[in-house]
Write a protein that holds these residues in place. Sequence first.
Motif, short mmCIF file in Angstrom:
data_model
loop_
_atom_site.label_atom_id
_atom_site.label_comp_id
_atom_site.label_asym_id
_atom_site.label_seq_id
_atom_site.Cartn_x
_atom_site.Cartn_y
_atom_site.Cartn_z
N ALA A 144 50.58 145.06 62.94
CA ALA A 144 51.15 144.56 61.68
C ALA A 144 50.96 145.56 60.56
N TYR A 161 53.27 148.87 61.73
CA TYR A 161 54.71 148.65 61.72
C TYR A 161 55.06 147.66 60.60
N PRO A 168 55.58 142.92 60.13
CA PRO A 168 55.41 141.64 60.83
C PRO A 168 56.55 141.29 61.78
N GLU A 169 57.77 141.76 61.47
CA GLU A 169 58.91 141.41 62.32
C GLU A 169 59.05 142.31 63.55
N HIS A 170 58.19 143.30 63.67
CA HIS A 170 58.29 144.24 64.79
C HIS A 170 58.10 143.48 66.12
N ALA A 171 58.80 143.95 67.16
CA ALA A 171 58.76 143.26 68.45
C ALA A 171 57.36 143.18 69.02
N GLN A 175 55.50 140.42 67.19
CA GLN A 175 56.04 139.13 67.60
C GLN A 175 55.54 138.74 68.99
N GLN A 178 54.37 131.83 64.24
CA GLN A 178 54.64 132.26 62.87
C GLN A 178 53.36 132.28 62.04
N ILE A 182 51.51 135.44 63.09
CA ILE A 182 52.11 136.63 62.49
C ILE A 182 51.69 136.75 61.02
#
Length: 514
Positions: free
Chosen positions: A19, A22, A24-27, A30, A99, A102
């Motif tokens: 996190a 990169y 938070p939405e990075h694969a 996730q 979520q 994350i």
Amino acid sequence: MSVDPTEIVGFLTLGIHDAGMYFPEHARVQQTAHVLASRFGKDMGDDPEAAMFLGVVEGRLVYVGKLLLGPTLIAKRLIDAANRFRCGGFRFKRGLTAQEVIAFFAVCAGTRAPCASLAEARSLIQSRGVLGIELSPQFGDEGWLGGERVSIEEAVAAEVVRSFGGAIPAYQRLREAVEIAHASAERSREVDVPESRATIEALLGALSDRSAEVLNFARYPDYASYTVGHSVRVALLALVVGRSLGLDPRLLVEIGTAGLLHDVGKSKIPHEVLFKPGRLDDEERRVISTHTTIGAKILLATADAPPLGIAAAFGHHLRHDRRGYPRLAPWGASGRVTALVQVCDVFEALTAIRPYKPSLTPLRAYEIMAGDKGAFDPAALGAFVRAVGFFPPGNRVRLRSGEHAFVLRVGADPSKPVIELTHDAGGAALANADRLVVDLDVEPSGSHREIDDVIMDDVEPAAVSAEEVAAVNSAQAHGQGHEHGHDHGEKPASPDGKPAEAPTCCHAAGKPAG
């Protein structure tokens, strides 16, 4: 509740790291979050009130009254977050969503300044939608969520002081140095070689002559980010051998730095290849084999390029018989430090857990390595065996007498270490005052205090089949991860001299073991 705290800590640490590196939405972020959400869901059973508490006590992780020594070594980011939140641990509730996980990763990675109070920290994570993670008051304060204080104090005092002491922060710094080096290289930034050297110097100063501590670190199964753990353990093993040879401290620092950075080229290998759990195809094998030349080029581009480090990055998959990769000109030569890093690299790979294979015992690793004629510099392999022994310090072993013991240090005979008895012949744990230190080299014959086997906590012995071991051996095992059995870019010869058609290793067979 079947949640494994070691695994949980590994994924928490990986998620916070990714996190921060990169977004938070990075694969990768996730994926890690969804794995943890699963662990905090069905794996916790049917009780809706079920929860898992990880305490943070004096910079160490504790769980149900016991110190989590191995997880503490990799959890600096989680521990640092607890300090910034002014809390004494984290209570993870059943039903925690991906979520929320994350968001927790993001707030741990993004919060740089300490919170003014625990109340402020609680408000912070709740404002990010994290309701399934509760921050605990600090250890010793009213309301601490970790249970009985006395049991925790005893665990911390007995295990930390007795086993590791001040080496814990030095080890954590090593991991951080490798992570930063790989992150810098991945982003095409210059690698901070002086910081890597400084971490090795700090570790050498913290460890004194306690090689058992080093090899305890080296054996730790880092499930979530094994490429980083592998580099740290290779460096530690190389230092153990170097120290046993009485090498100059300045050379030891360079050897340790070479071990830390030998795999930096993997930072440029696509994750879908590097972490692929199944069989690699020919193109993927070619891609992963480029990490040696990539690593050497990365280090050559630094302002303070370490010659031994460049050589080790380039040549740690070159065999003593000149095979392996990358191809070397007939006039080329491989240095002794590179040869040592190669031995450490293979031994660590064979004895460590990977997502696609279980760990092997040290003796099985030696059998494979000794059977791979021409793979290793005999002087480097011999020095390694003498320094590390057949039963390396940090291993737990079962004696033919039925007793269990902890290996303290290598003996005059590599097969007969100095041990400390931990359990009697009936399996009962011995009190600290009753734990005898025994030098097996001077035990009288007929005492039955001979080592029968290593106690493996991480895998059932049957998980490694005879066929898989034979496949690794026939492939001239020489590396780690996907490189096992792929090092030469060719198939091994069968006994009749024809190219083998069978898979060259347990990984290549597409049959993840364990």
